[in-house]
Scaffold this active site. Structure first.
Site, PDB file in Angstrom:
ATOM      1  N   THR A   1      16.651  51.051 -26.850  1.00  0.00           N
ATOM      2  CA  THR A   1      15.434  50.984 -26.047  1.00  0.00           C
ATOM      3  C   THR A   1      15.477  52.095 -25.006  1.00  0.00           C
ATOM      4  O   THR A   1      16.551  52.547 -24.612  1.00  0.00           O
ATOM      5  CB  THR A   1      15.331  49.651 -25.293  1.00  0.00           C
TER       6      THR A   1
ATOM      7  N   GLU B   1      12.221  46.183 -29.832  1.00  0.00           N
ATOM      8  CA  GLU B   1      12.872  44.926 -30.217  1.00  0.00           C
ATOM      9  C   GLU B   1      12.120  44.188 -31.307  1.00  0.00           C
ATOM     10  O   GLU B   1      12.591  43.185 -31.838  1.00  0.00           O
ATOM     11  CB  GLU B   1      12.985  43.995 -28.996  1.00  0.00           C
TER      12      GLU B   1
ATOM     13  N   LYS C   1       0.696  41.649  -7.008  1.00  0.00           N
ATOM     14  CA  LYS C   1       0.311  40.351  -6.443  1.00  0.00           C
ATOM     15  C   LYS C   1      -0.272  40.597  -5.064  1.00  0.00           C
ATOM     16  O   LYS C   1       0.436  41.000  -4.142  1.00  0.00           O
ATOM     17  CB  LYS C   1       1.546  39.451  -6.335  1.00  0.00           C
TER      18      LYS C   1
ATOM     19  N   TRP D   1      -3.006  37.620  -8.711  1.00  0.00           N
ATOM     20  CA  TRP D   1      -2.577  38.698  -9.578  1.00  0.00           C
ATOM     21  C   TRP D   1      -3.710  39.680  -9.888  1.00  0.00           C
ATOM     22  O   TRP D   1      -4.852  39.286 -10.064  1.00  0.00           O
ATOM     23  CB  TRP D   1      -2.037  38.024 -10.833  1.00  0.00           C
TER      24      TRP D   1
END
Ligand code: AMP
Length: 543
Positions: free
Chosen positions: A185, A330, A439, A444
Protein backbone atom coordinates in the site's frame (compact mmCIF):
# COMPACT_ATOMS: atom_id res chain seq x y z
CA UNK A 1 -23.29 -34.68 0.22
CA UNK A 2 -20.71 -33.11 -2.09
CA UNK A 3 -21.62 -32.23 -5.65
CA UNK A 4 -20.08 -34.30 -8.39
CA UNK A 5 -18.27 -31.58 -10.27
CA UNK A 6 -14.59 -31.45 -11.11
CA UNK A 7 -12.45 -29.88 -8.47
CA UNK A 8 -10.19 -27.73 -10.64
CA UNK A 9 -8.07 -25.14 -8.83
CA UNK A 10 -8.55 -21.53 -9.92
CA UNK A 11 -5.08 -20.72 -11.24
CA UNK A 12 -4.01 -17.84 -13.41
CA UNK A 13 -2.06 -20.42 -15.41
CA UNK A 14 -5.42 -21.30 -16.94
CA UNK A 15 -5.63 -17.76 -18.37
CA UNK A 16 -2.48 -18.40 -20.38
CA UNK A 17 -3.79 -21.71 -21.64
CA UNK A 18 -7.17 -20.24 -22.56
CA UNK A 19 -5.91 -17.06 -24.21
CA UNK A 20 -3.27 -18.88 -26.22
CA UNK A 21 -5.73 -21.41 -27.62
CA UNK A 22 -8.94 -19.45 -27.87
CA UNK A 23 -7.78 -15.87 -28.45
CA UNK A 24 -4.31 -16.62 -29.82
CA UNK A 25 -4.54 -14.07 -32.65
CA UNK A 26 -5.71 -11.20 -30.49
CA UNK A 27 -3.19 -8.37 -30.26
CA UNK A 28 -1.19 -6.79 -27.46
CA UNK A 29 0.22 -3.38 -28.37
CA UNK A 30 2.82 -1.63 -26.20
CA UNK A 31 4.71 1.63 -26.05
CA UNK A 32 8.27 0.86 -24.92
CA UNK A 33 11.54 2.73 -24.93
CA UNK A 34 13.00 0.53 -27.63
CA UNK A 35 9.85 0.46 -29.78
CA UNK A 36 7.17 3.15 -29.69
CA UNK A 37 4.55 0.71 -30.99
CA UNK A 38 5.42 -2.93 -30.33
CA UNK A 39 2.72 -5.36 -31.36
CA UNK A 40 2.31 -9.10 -31.13
CA UNK A 41 -0.37 -11.65 -30.24
CA UNK A 42 -1.45 -13.48 -27.11
CA UNK A 43 -0.01 -16.62 -28.68
CA UNK A 44 3.42 -15.02 -29.05
CA UNK A 45 3.18 -13.50 -25.57
CA UNK A 46 2.72 -16.81 -23.87
CA UNK A 47 5.41 -18.56 -25.91
CA UNK A 48 7.82 -15.92 -24.59
CA UNK A 49 6.35 -16.33 -21.09
CA UNK A 50 7.36 -19.99 -21.14
CA UNK A 51 10.81 -19.03 -22.43
CA UNK A 52 11.17 -16.68 -19.48
CA UNK A 53 10.03 -19.41 -17.07
CA UNK A 54 12.75 -21.68 -18.50
CA UNK A 55 15.36 -18.92 -18.35
CA UNK A 56 14.63 -18.41 -14.64
CA UNK A 57 15.13 -22.15 -14.03
CA UNK A 58 18.84 -22.01 -13.15
CA UNK A 59 18.28 -19.24 -10.56
CA UNK A 60 17.43 -21.80 -7.90
CA UNK A 61 14.19 -20.11 -6.85
CA UNK A 62 11.87 -21.90 -4.45
CA UNK A 63 8.07 -21.93 -4.46
CA UNK A 64 6.74 -18.67 -3.04
CA UNK A 65 9.96 -16.69 -3.66
CA UNK A 66 9.38 -13.08 -4.63
CA UNK A 67 10.30 -11.53 -7.99
CA UNK A 68 10.13 -7.74 -7.91
CA UNK A 69 9.13 -5.52 -10.82
CA UNK A 70 9.74 -1.78 -11.19
CA UNK A 71 8.14 -1.30 -14.55
CA UNK A 72 5.57 0.46 -16.73
CA UNK A 73 2.60 -1.12 -18.45
CA UNK A 74 4.01 -3.08 -21.36
CA UNK A 75 4.31 -6.57 -22.79
CA UNK A 76 7.55 -7.55 -21.04
CA UNK A 77 6.00 -6.64 -17.70
CA UNK A 78 3.01 -8.81 -18.63
CA UNK A 79 5.30 -11.74 -19.45
CA UNK A 80 7.03 -11.28 -16.08
CA UNK A 81 3.66 -11.27 -14.27
CA UNK A 82 2.72 -14.64 -15.70
CA UNK A 83 6.11 -16.36 -15.85
CA UNK A 84 6.78 -15.68 -12.17
CA UNK A 85 3.31 -16.41 -10.78
CA UNK A 86 2.63 -19.48 -12.91
CA UNK A 87 6.03 -20.92 -11.98
CA UNK A 88 4.91 -20.78 -8.34
CA UNK A 89 6.76 -17.56 -7.45
CA UNK A 90 5.18 -14.28 -6.42
CA UNK A 91 5.24 -11.26 -8.71
CA UNK A 92 5.90 -8.31 -6.44
CA UNK A 93 4.99 -5.11 -8.28
CA UNK A 94 6.74 -2.04 -6.89
CA UNK A 95 5.51 1.53 -7.29
CA UNK A 96 8.48 3.59 -8.58
CA UNK A 97 6.85 6.79 -7.33
CA UNK A 98 7.38 5.87 -3.69
CA UNK A 99 10.24 7.51 -1.81
CA UNK A 100 13.60 5.69 -2.21
CA UNK A 101 13.63 4.75 1.49
CA UNK A 102 10.19 3.19 1.10
CA UNK A 103 11.41 1.28 -1.97
CA UNK A 104 14.38 -0.06 -0.03
CA UNK A 105 12.07 -1.05 2.82
CA UNK A 106 9.65 -2.81 0.46
CA UNK A 107 12.29 -4.73 -1.51
CA UNK A 108 13.96 -5.90 1.70
CA UNK A 109 10.72 -6.66 3.50
CA UNK A 110 9.49 -8.72 0.54
CA UNK A 111 12.96 -10.34 0.26
CA UNK A 112 12.87 -9.99 -3.51
CA UNK A 113 15.46 -12.31 -5.06
CA UNK A 114 15.43 -10.76 -8.53
CA UNK A 115 13.99 -7.43 -9.67
CA UNK A 116 12.85 -6.73 -13.24
CA UNK A 117 13.20 -3.04 -14.10
CA UNK A 118 12.31 -0.76 -16.95
CA UNK A 119 15.38 1.00 -18.44
CA UNK A 120 13.88 4.28 -17.16
CA UNK A 121 14.45 3.05 -13.61
CA UNK A 122 18.08 1.95 -13.97
CA UNK A 123 19.40 5.15 -12.28
CA UNK A 124 16.90 4.65 -9.44
CA UNK A 125 17.80 0.97 -9.07
CA UNK A 126 21.51 1.88 -8.96
CA UNK A 127 20.77 4.01 -5.89
CA UNK A 128 18.69 1.28 -4.25
CA UNK A 129 20.96 -1.68 -5.00
CA UNK A 130 23.64 -1.09 -2.29
CA UNK A 131 20.85 -1.08 0.31
CA UNK A 132 19.17 -4.19 -1.05
CA UNK A 133 21.87 -6.85 -0.69
CA UNK A 134 19.34 -9.68 -0.91
CA UNK A 135 18.64 -8.97 -4.59
CA UNK A 136 20.69 -11.43 -6.63
CA UNK A 137 20.08 -9.90 -10.05
CA UNK A 138 18.49 -6.92 -11.79
CA UNK A 139 16.85 -7.77 -15.10
CA UNK A 140 16.52 -4.77 -17.43
CA UNK A 141 13.39 -4.99 -19.58
CA UNK A 142 15.00 -4.23 -22.94
CA UNK A 143 17.03 -5.73 -25.74
CA UNK A 144 20.82 -5.93 -26.13
CA UNK A 145 20.89 -2.94 -28.48
CA UNK A 146 19.21 -0.69 -25.89
CA UNK A 147 20.81 -2.16 -22.77
CA UNK A 148 22.13 0.82 -20.78
CA UNK A 149 25.56 1.04 -19.20
CA UNK A 150 25.00 0.37 -15.54
CA UNK A 151 26.77 -0.16 -12.24
CA UNK A 152 24.01 -2.53 -11.09
CA UNK A 153 25.43 -5.78 -9.74
CA UNK A 154 24.46 -8.72 -11.94
CA UNK A 155 22.54 -6.64 -14.48
CA UNK A 156 20.82 -8.94 -16.98
CA UNK A 157 19.34 -7.93 -20.33
CA UNK A 158 15.80 -9.33 -20.61
CA UNK A 159 15.91 -10.22 -24.30
CA UNK A 160 19.33 -11.80 -23.96
CA UNK A 161 18.04 -13.80 -21.01
CA UNK A 162 15.13 -15.36 -22.87
CA UNK A 163 16.83 -15.57 -26.27
CA UNK A 164 17.21 -19.20 -27.24
CA UNK A 165 15.41 -20.50 -24.15
CA UNK A 166 13.04 -23.36 -24.90
CA UNK A 167 9.35 -22.52 -25.12
CA UNK A 168 8.43 -25.96 -23.78
CA UNK A 169 7.56 -25.58 -20.16
CA UNK A 170 5.32 -27.67 -17.96
CA UNK A 171 3.63 -25.24 -15.54
CA UNK A 172 3.60 -26.71 -12.03
CA UNK A 173 0.36 -27.77 -10.40
CA UNK A 174 -0.29 -25.18 -7.75
CA UNK A 175 -2.79 -24.79 -4.96
CA UNK A 176 -5.34 -22.08 -5.79
CA UNK A 177 -4.61 -20.49 -2.42
CA UNK A 178 -0.92 -20.09 -3.32
CA UNK A 179 0.21 -16.48 -3.52
CA UNK A 180 0.68 -15.10 -7.04
CA UNK A 181 1.22 -11.37 -6.55
CA UNK A 182 2.24 -8.88 -3.90
CA UNK A 183 1.61 -5.12 -3.79
CA UNK A 184 2.44 -2.72 -0.98
CA UNK A 185 0.00 0.00 0.00
CA UNK A 186 1.10 3.56 -0.52
CA UNK A 187 0.14 4.48 3.04
CA UNK A 188 0.85 8.06 4.00
CA UNK A 189 2.10 7.21 7.47
CA UNK A 190 4.26 4.35 8.69
CA UNK A 191 5.82 1.72 6.49
CA UNK A 192 3.91 0.44 3.45
CA UNK A 193 2.00 -2.78 4.09
CA UNK A 194 2.11 -5.81 1.79
CA UNK A 195 -1.09 -7.19 0.30
CA UNK A 196 -0.56 -10.75 -0.89
CA UNK A 197 -2.99 -11.91 -3.58
CA UNK A 198 -3.67 -15.57 -4.29
CA UNK A 199 -4.37 -17.28 -7.61
CA UNK A 200 -7.94 -17.84 -6.42
CA UNK A 201 -8.56 -14.24 -5.33
CA UNK A 202 -7.06 -12.92 -8.57
CA UNK A 203 -9.21 -15.18 -10.72
CA UNK A 204 -12.45 -14.39 -8.89
CA UNK A 205 -11.71 -10.67 -8.96
CA UNK A 206 -10.94 -10.81 -12.69
CA UNK A 207 -14.22 -12.63 -13.41
CA UNK A 208 -16.14 -10.05 -11.38
CA UNK A 209 -14.56 -7.03 -13.08
CA UNK A 210 -15.68 -8.35 -16.48
CA UNK A 211 -19.39 -8.24 -15.62
CA UNK A 212 -21.55 -5.92 -17.76
CA UNK A 213 -22.24 -3.43 -14.97
CA UNK A 214 -18.54 -3.40 -14.03
CA UNK A 215 -15.96 -3.04 -16.83
CA UNK A 216 -18.15 -5.07 -19.20
CA UNK A 217 -15.27 -6.68 -21.13
CA UNK A 218 -15.70 -8.69 -24.31
CA UNK A 219 -13.61 -10.07 -27.16
CA UNK A 220 -14.59 -7.07 -29.27
CA UNK A 221 -13.14 -4.60 -26.75
CA UNK A 222 -9.84 -2.85 -27.11
CA UNK A 223 -8.66 -2.00 -23.61
CA UNK A 224 -6.15 0.68 -22.66
CA UNK A 225 -5.16 0.17 -19.01
CA UNK A 226 -3.79 3.52 -17.89
CA UNK A 227 -3.91 2.35 -14.30
CA UNK A 228 -0.43 1.10 -13.60
CA UNK A 229 0.57 -2.53 -13.49
CA UNK A 230 2.81 -1.49 -10.59
CA UNK A 231 -0.20 -0.60 -8.45
CA UNK A 232 -2.88 -3.21 -7.74
CA UNK A 233 -2.31 -5.14 -10.94
CA UNK A 234 -3.81 -2.45 -13.18
CA UNK A 235 -7.23 -3.18 -11.67
CA UNK A 236 -7.06 -6.74 -12.93
CA UNK A 237 -6.86 -5.87 -16.65
CA UNK A 238 -3.76 -8.03 -17.30
CA UNK A 239 -5.88 -11.02 -16.21
CA UNK A 240 -9.39 -10.07 -17.32
CA UNK A 241 -8.45 -9.00 -20.87
CA UNK A 242 -6.85 -12.31 -21.88
CA UNK A 243 -9.80 -14.08 -20.19
CA UNK A 244 -12.28 -12.09 -22.27
CA UNK A 245 -10.09 -12.06 -25.38
CA UNK A 246 -9.94 -8.25 -25.48
CA UNK A 247 -7.11 -6.54 -27.32
CA UNK A 248 -4.70 -4.88 -24.89
CA UNK A 249 -2.99 -1.55 -25.48
CA UNK A 250 -0.24 -0.68 -23.00
CA UNK A 251 0.86 2.98 -22.79
CA UNK A 252 4.34 2.32 -21.28
CA UNK A 253 5.79 5.41 -19.64
CA UNK A 254 3.33 7.67 -21.48
CA UNK A 255 0.41 7.10 -19.14
CA UNK A 256 0.13 10.75 -18.14
CA UNK A 257 0.66 12.09 -21.66
CA UNK A 258 -2.59 13.28 -23.26
CA UNK A 259 -1.12 13.34 -26.77
CA UNK A 260 0.07 9.70 -26.69
CA UNK A 261 -3.15 8.55 -25.07
CA UNK A 262 -5.29 10.22 -27.70
CA UNK A 263 -3.09 8.79 -30.50
CA UNK A 264 -3.32 5.28 -29.02
CA UNK A 265 -7.10 5.56 -28.69
CA UNK A 266 -7.49 6.67 -32.30
CA UNK A 267 -4.94 4.42 -33.98
CA UNK A 268 -5.67 1.26 -31.98
CA UNK A 269 -9.46 1.92 -31.85
CA UNK A 270 -9.60 1.72 -28.06
CA UNK A 271 -13.13 1.10 -26.71
CA UNK A 272 -12.56 0.96 -22.93
CA UNK A 273 -10.01 2.46 -20.61
CA UNK A 274 -9.41 2.78 -16.88
CA UNK A 275 -7.45 5.38 -14.94
CA UNK A 276 -7.29 7.82 -12.05
CA UNK A 277 -8.82 11.32 -12.42
CA UNK A 278 -5.47 13.02 -13.15
CA UNK A 279 -4.86 11.07 -16.36
CA UNK A 280 -8.33 11.93 -17.63
CA UNK A 281 -7.68 15.59 -16.93
CA UNK A 282 -4.51 15.31 -19.05
CA UNK A 283 -6.38 13.63 -21.90
CA UNK A 284 -9.29 16.09 -21.79
CA UNK A 285 -6.91 19.08 -21.77
CA UNK A 286 -5.19 17.68 -24.87
CA UNK A 287 -8.49 17.05 -26.67
CA UNK A 288 -9.70 20.54 -25.86
CA UNK A 289 -6.47 22.17 -27.02
CA UNK A 290 -6.32 20.25 -30.31
CA UNK A 291 -9.99 19.74 -31.15
CA UNK A 292 -9.35 16.00 -31.52
CA UNK A 293 -12.04 13.39 -30.91
CA UNK A 294 -11.99 9.92 -29.35
CA UNK A 295 -14.69 8.32 -31.50
CA UNK A 296 -13.91 4.66 -30.77
CA UNK A 297 -13.91 5.14 -26.98
CA UNK A 298 -17.19 3.89 -25.48
CA UNK A 299 -16.54 3.94 -21.75
CA UNK A 300 -13.98 4.72 -19.11
CA UNK A 301 -13.67 3.69 -15.49
CA UNK A 302 -12.45 6.40 -13.15
CA UNK A 303 -11.25 5.37 -9.71
CA UNK A 304 -8.56 5.64 -7.11
CA UNK A 305 -9.90 9.03 -6.02
CA UNK A 306 -13.19 10.90 -6.24
CA UNK A 307 -14.19 11.76 -9.82
CA UNK A 308 -15.01 15.44 -10.40
CA UNK A 309 -18.32 16.06 -12.20
CA UNK A 310 -16.45 18.11 -14.79
CA UNK A 311 -14.64 14.96 -16.01
CA UNK A 312 -17.86 12.98 -16.41
CA UNK A 313 -19.71 15.81 -18.15
CA UNK A 314 -16.85 16.62 -20.49
CA UNK A 315 -16.65 12.97 -21.50
CA UNK A 316 -20.43 13.08 -22.17
CA UNK A 317 -19.66 15.63 -24.87
CA UNK A 318 -17.24 13.18 -26.49
CA UNK A 319 -19.88 10.42 -26.34
CA UNK A 320 -17.94 8.47 -23.69
CA UNK A 321 -19.69 6.86 -20.70
CA UNK A 322 -17.91 7.49 -17.39
CA UNK A 323 -18.15 4.91 -14.64
CA UNK A 324 -16.82 5.64 -11.19
CA UNK A 325 -15.15 2.69 -9.49
CA UNK A 326 -14.08 2.43 -5.89
CA UNK A 327 -11.60 0.05 -4.35
CA UNK A 328 -8.31 -0.37 -2.60
CA UNK A 329 -5.01 -2.21 -2.84
CA UNK A 330 -6.39 -4.45 -0.10
CA UNK A 331 -9.39 -5.27 -2.32
CA UNK A 332 -7.56 -6.37 -5.49
CA UNK A 333 -8.84 -3.49 -5.98
CA UNK A 334 -12.46 -3.38 -7.18
CA UNK A 335 -15.19 -3.08 -4.55
CA UNK A 336 -17.97 -1.11 -6.19
CA UNK A 337 -18.83 0.50 -9.47
CA UNK A 338 -21.31 3.11 -10.54
CA UNK A 339 -23.22 1.90 -13.59
CA UNK A 340 -26.01 4.47 -13.26
CA UNK A 341 -25.55 5.08 -17.00
CA UNK A 342 -27.22 1.70 -17.61
CA UNK A 343 -30.34 2.80 -15.70
CA UNK A 344 -30.27 6.42 -16.77
CA UNK A 345 -34.05 6.54 -17.27
CA UNK A 346 -34.65 6.12 -13.53
CA UNK A 347 -33.27 9.51 -12.67
CA UNK A 348 -34.14 13.13 -13.28
CA UNK A 349 -31.33 15.26 -14.72
CA UNK A 350 -30.59 16.73 -11.30
CA UNK A 351 -30.70 13.37 -9.54
CA UNK A 352 -28.39 11.85 -12.20
CA UNK A 353 -25.80 14.58 -11.70
CA UNK A 354 -25.63 13.69 -8.02
CA UNK A 355 -25.94 9.97 -8.51
CA UNK A 356 -23.26 9.48 -11.14
CA UNK A 357 -20.39 10.57 -8.90
CA UNK A 358 -21.13 8.09 -6.13
CA UNK A 359 -18.91 5.05 -5.77
CA UNK A 360 -21.82 2.87 -6.90
CA UNK A 361 -23.04 -0.55 -5.93
CA UNK A 362 -20.91 -3.32 -4.47
CA UNK A 363 -20.00 -5.79 -7.20
CA UNK A 364 -21.18 -9.30 -6.53
CA UNK A 365 -18.61 -10.95 -4.28
CA UNK A 366 -18.06 -7.90 -2.09
CA UNK A 367 -20.22 -7.36 0.99
CA UNK A 368 -20.35 -3.94 2.61
CA UNK A 369 -21.61 -2.33 5.76
CA UNK A 370 -21.23 1.01 7.46
CA UNK A 371 -20.81 1.21 11.22
CA UNK A 372 -20.95 4.04 13.74
CA UNK A 373 -18.39 4.87 16.44
CA UNK A 374 -19.93 2.18 18.65
CA UNK A 375 -19.38 -0.46 15.95
CA UNK A 376 -23.13 -0.86 15.40
CA UNK A 377 -24.28 -1.19 11.81
CA UNK A 378 -25.95 1.92 10.37
CA UNK A 379 -28.97 2.02 8.06
CA UNK A 380 -28.74 2.28 4.28
CA UNK A 381 -30.76 5.49 4.12
CA UNK A 382 -28.34 7.71 2.21
CA UNK A 383 -27.95 9.93 5.27
CA UNK A 384 -26.18 7.94 7.99
CA UNK A 385 -22.47 7.97 7.45
CA UNK A 386 -20.01 5.65 9.07
CA UNK A 387 -16.86 3.64 8.78
CA UNK A 388 -17.04 1.40 5.71
CA UNK A 389 -16.26 -2.28 6.22
CA UNK A 390 -16.06 -4.97 3.56
CA UNK A 391 -15.56 -8.70 3.17
CA UNK A 392 -15.19 -11.07 0.27
CA UNK A 393 -12.89 -13.61 -1.39
CA UNK A 394 -10.61 -10.94 -2.94
CA UNK A 395 -10.23 -8.81 0.19
CA UNK A 396 -7.11 -9.16 2.31
CA UNK A 397 -7.38 -11.03 5.59
CA UNK A 398 -4.10 -9.66 6.97
CA UNK A 399 -0.90 -7.99 5.80
CA UNK A 400 2.21 -9.82 4.69
CA UNK A 401 4.64 -10.56 7.55
CA UNK A 402 2.81 -8.26 9.96
CA UNK A 403 0.96 -8.86 13.19
CA UNK A 404 -2.80 -8.50 13.41
CA UNK A 405 -3.82 -4.91 12.83
CA UNK A 406 -6.70 -2.57 13.65
CA UNK A 407 -8.18 -2.86 10.16
CA UNK A 408 -9.05 -6.49 10.90
CA UNK A 409 -10.19 -5.92 14.49
CA UNK A 410 -13.68 -7.26 13.75
CA UNK A 411 -13.32 -10.90 12.77
CA UNK A 412 -14.14 -11.53 9.13
CA UNK A 413 -14.34 -7.85 8.15
CA UNK A 414 -11.83 -5.38 6.79
CA UNK A 415 -12.11 -1.76 7.84
CA UNK A 416 -11.38 0.31 4.75
CA UNK A 417 -10.51 3.59 6.47
CA UNK A 418 -13.14 5.28 4.29
CA UNK A 419 -16.28 6.97 5.55
CA UNK A 420 -19.39 6.40 3.47
CA UNK A 421 -23.16 6.65 3.12
CA UNK A 422 -25.23 3.96 1.41
CA UNK A 423 -28.58 4.65 -0.29
CA UNK A 424 -31.56 2.31 0.13
CA UNK A 425 -30.86 0.98 -3.39
CA UNK A 426 -27.26 0.14 -2.56
CA UNK A 427 -25.44 3.16 -4.02
CA UNK A 428 -22.47 3.86 -1.80
CA UNK A 429 -20.77 7.27 -1.66
CA UNK A 430 -17.36 7.89 -0.16
CA UNK A 431 -17.44 11.09 1.84
CA UNK A 432 -13.94 11.06 3.25
CA UNK A 433 -10.98 9.09 4.46
CA UNK A 434 -11.52 8.55 8.20
CA UNK A 435 -8.53 10.71 8.94
CA UNK A 436 -9.69 13.53 6.64
CA UNK A 437 -13.17 13.92 8.11
CA UNK A 438 -14.00 17.52 9.02
CA UNK A 439 -16.00 17.92 12.21
CA UNK A 440 -17.41 21.40 12.66
CA UNK A 441 -19.15 21.96 16.01
CA UNK A 442 -19.51 18.19 16.27
CA UNK A 443 -21.22 17.96 12.85
CA UNK A 444 -19.59 16.27 9.91
CA UNK A 445 -18.75 17.97 6.60
CA UNK A 446 -17.69 15.97 3.52
CA UNK A 447 -14.43 17.26 2.09
CA UNK A 448 -14.98 15.21 -1.08
CA UNK A 449 -18.34 16.86 -1.78
CA UNK A 450 -16.84 20.33 -1.32
CA UNK A 451 -13.94 19.42 -3.60
CA UNK A 452 -16.42 18.27 -6.25
CA UNK A 453 -18.23 21.60 -6.14
CA UNK A 454 -14.96 23.54 -6.36
CA UNK A 455 -13.75 21.38 -9.27
CA UNK A 456 -16.93 22.12 -11.20
CA UNK A 457 -15.87 25.79 -11.46
CA UNK A 458 -14.51 26.35 -14.98
CA UNK A 459 -11.43 28.23 -13.73
CA UNK A 460 -10.36 25.53 -11.22
CA UNK A 461 -7.70 23.00 -12.20
CA UNK A 462 -7.53 21.15 -8.88
CA UNK A 463 -8.96 21.60 -5.40
CA UNK A 464 -8.58 20.13 -1.93
CA UNK A 465 -10.44 20.79 1.30
CA UNK A 466 -8.92 20.23 4.72
CA UNK A 467 -10.32 20.70 8.19
CA UNK A 468 -8.47 23.53 9.93
CA UNK A 469 -8.51 24.60 13.57
CA UNK A 470 -11.23 27.09 14.49
CA UNK A 471 -11.61 28.48 18.03
CA UNK A 472 -15.39 28.31 18.03
CA UNK A 473 -16.23 25.30 15.86
CA UNK A 474 -13.05 23.33 16.59
CA UNK A 475 -12.62 22.77 12.83
CA UNK A 476 -13.82 24.52 9.68
CA UNK A 477 -13.21 23.68 6.02
CA UNK A 478 -10.35 25.46 4.28
CA UNK A 479 -10.39 25.26 0.48
CA UNK A 480 -7.09 25.16 -1.37
CA UNK A 481 -7.24 25.72 -5.12
CA UNK A 482 -4.97 25.55 -8.14
CA UNK A 483 -6.34 27.86 -10.84
CA UNK A 484 -6.26 26.92 -14.52
CA UNK A 485 -3.70 28.73 -16.66
CA UNK A 486 -6.41 30.90 -18.21
CA UNK A 487 -8.31 31.29 -14.92
CA UNK A 488 -5.80 33.28 -12.91
CA UNK A 489 -8.32 36.08 -12.36
CA UNK A 490 -10.49 33.82 -10.18
CA UNK A 491 -10.89 35.67 -6.87
CA UNK A 492 -11.57 34.25 -3.42
CA UNK A 493 -14.96 35.96 -3.32
CA UNK A 494 -15.99 34.47 -6.70
CA UNK A 495 -14.79 31.02 -5.61
CA UNK A 496 -16.72 31.07 -2.36
CA UNK A 497 -19.84 32.45 -4.05
CA UNK A 498 -19.76 29.34 -6.30
CA UNK A 499 -20.86 27.24 -3.31
CA UNK A 500 -24.08 29.27 -2.87
CA UNK A 501 -27.09 26.98 -3.25
CA UNK A 502 -24.87 23.95 -4.00
CA UNK A 503 -24.19 22.87 -0.41
CA UNK A 504 -25.73 23.58 3.01
CA UNK A 505 -24.75 27.09 4.12
CA UNK A 506 -22.74 25.88 7.09
CA UNK A 507 -20.72 23.52 4.85
CA UNK A 508 -19.36 26.46 2.81
CA UNK A 509 -15.58 26.71 3.24
CA UNK A 510 -14.58 29.57 5.53
CA UNK A 511 -11.74 30.63 3.26
CA UNK A 512 -9.91 29.81 0.07
CA UNK A 513 -6.17 29.88 -0.56
CA UNK A 514 -4.67 29.74 -4.03
CA UNK A 515 -1.50 27.70 -4.65
CA UNK A 516 0.55 26.81 -7.73
CA UNK A 517 0.30 23.09 -7.11
CA UNK A 518 -1.01 20.54 -4.64
CA UNK A 519 1.17 17.79 -3.14
CA UNK A 520 0.49 14.33 -4.60
CA UNK A 521 1.33 10.89 -3.25
CA UNK A 522 2.78 7.92 -5.10
CA UNK A 523 -0.52 6.95 -6.72
CA UNK A 524 -1.45 10.47 -7.81
CA UNK A 525 -3.81 11.20 -4.92
CA UNK A 526 -3.69 14.54 -3.15
CA UNK A 527 -1.47 14.14 -0.10
CA UNK A 528 -3.59 15.78 2.59
CA UNK A 529 -1.10 15.08 5.37
CA UNK A 530 1.44 17.35 3.60
CA UNK A 531 -1.26 19.90 2.91
CA UNK A 532 -2.28 20.05 6.56
CA UNK A 533 1.38 20.42 7.49
CA UNK A 534 1.78 23.23 4.94
CA UNK A 535 -1.19 25.13 6.40
CA UNK A 536 -0.66 24.32 10.06
CA UNK A 537 0.12 27.94 10.99
CA UNK A 538 -2.74 29.34 8.92
CA UNK A 539 -5.42 31.51 10.56
CA UNK A 540 -8.85 32.05 9.08
CA UNK A 541 -9.44 35.72 8.11
CA UNK A 542 -10.61 37.83 11.06
CA UNK A 543 -9.05 35.60 13.70
P1 AMP B 1 -5.23 2.55 -2.95
O1 AMP B 1 -5.13 1.42 -2.01
O2 AMP B 1 -3.96 3.31 -3.12
O3 AMP B 1 -5.80 2.12 -4.25
O4 AMP B 1 -6.23 3.62 -2.32
C1 AMP B 1 -7.51 3.26 -1.92
C2 AMP B 1 -8.26 4.49 -1.47
O5 AMP B 1 -8.46 5.40 -2.55
C3 AMP B 1 -9.64 4.19 -0.96
O6 AMP B 1 -9.65 3.71 0.35
C4 AMP B 1 -10.32 5.56 -1.10
O7 AMP B 1 -10.01 6.40 -0.02
C5 AMP B 1 -9.68 6.12 -2.35
N1 AMP B 1 -10.58 5.89 -3.48
C6 AMP B 1 -10.53 4.92 -4.40
N2 AMP B 1 -11.53 5.04 -5.28
C7 AMP B 1 -12.26 6.11 -4.90
C8 AMP B 1 -13.45 6.75 -5.38
N3 AMP B 1 -14.09 6.32 -6.47
N4 AMP B 1 -13.91 7.83 -4.70
C9 AMP B 1 -13.28 8.29 -3.61
N5 AMP B 1 -12.16 7.73 -3.11
C10 AMP B 1 -11.66 6.66 -3.74
Amino acid sequence: MHGLMMDMPLLITSIIQHAERVNGDQEIVSVTRDNPRHRYTYREAFVRTRQLANAMGPWGLQRGDRIGTLAWNDYRHLETYYASACSGFVCHTINPRLFPEQLVYIINHAEDRYVFIDPDFVPLAEKLAPECPGVEGWVVLTNAEHMPQTTLPNAICYETLIHGASSDFEWPELDERDACALCYTSGTTGNPKGVLYSHRSTMLHAYATMMPDAMGLSASDVVLPIVPMFHVNAWGNPYSCPMAGSKLVFPGNKMGDGETLSALIKEEQVTMSAGVPTVWLALLAHLKATGKQVESLKRIVVGGAACPLAIAEEFDRYGVVTRVGWGMTEMSPLGSINASDSERGRFSEEEYRKRRLKAGRAIFGVEMKIVGDDGEELPWDGKAYGSLKVRGPWICSGYYKRDADGAHAEAGWFETGDVATIDPDGYMAITDRTKDVIKSGGEWISSIELENVAMSHPKVAEAAVIGHYHPKWSERPLLIVVRKGDGQDLSAAEMLAWFEGKVATWWKPDAVEFVDELPHGATGKIHKVSLREQFKDYSFPGQ
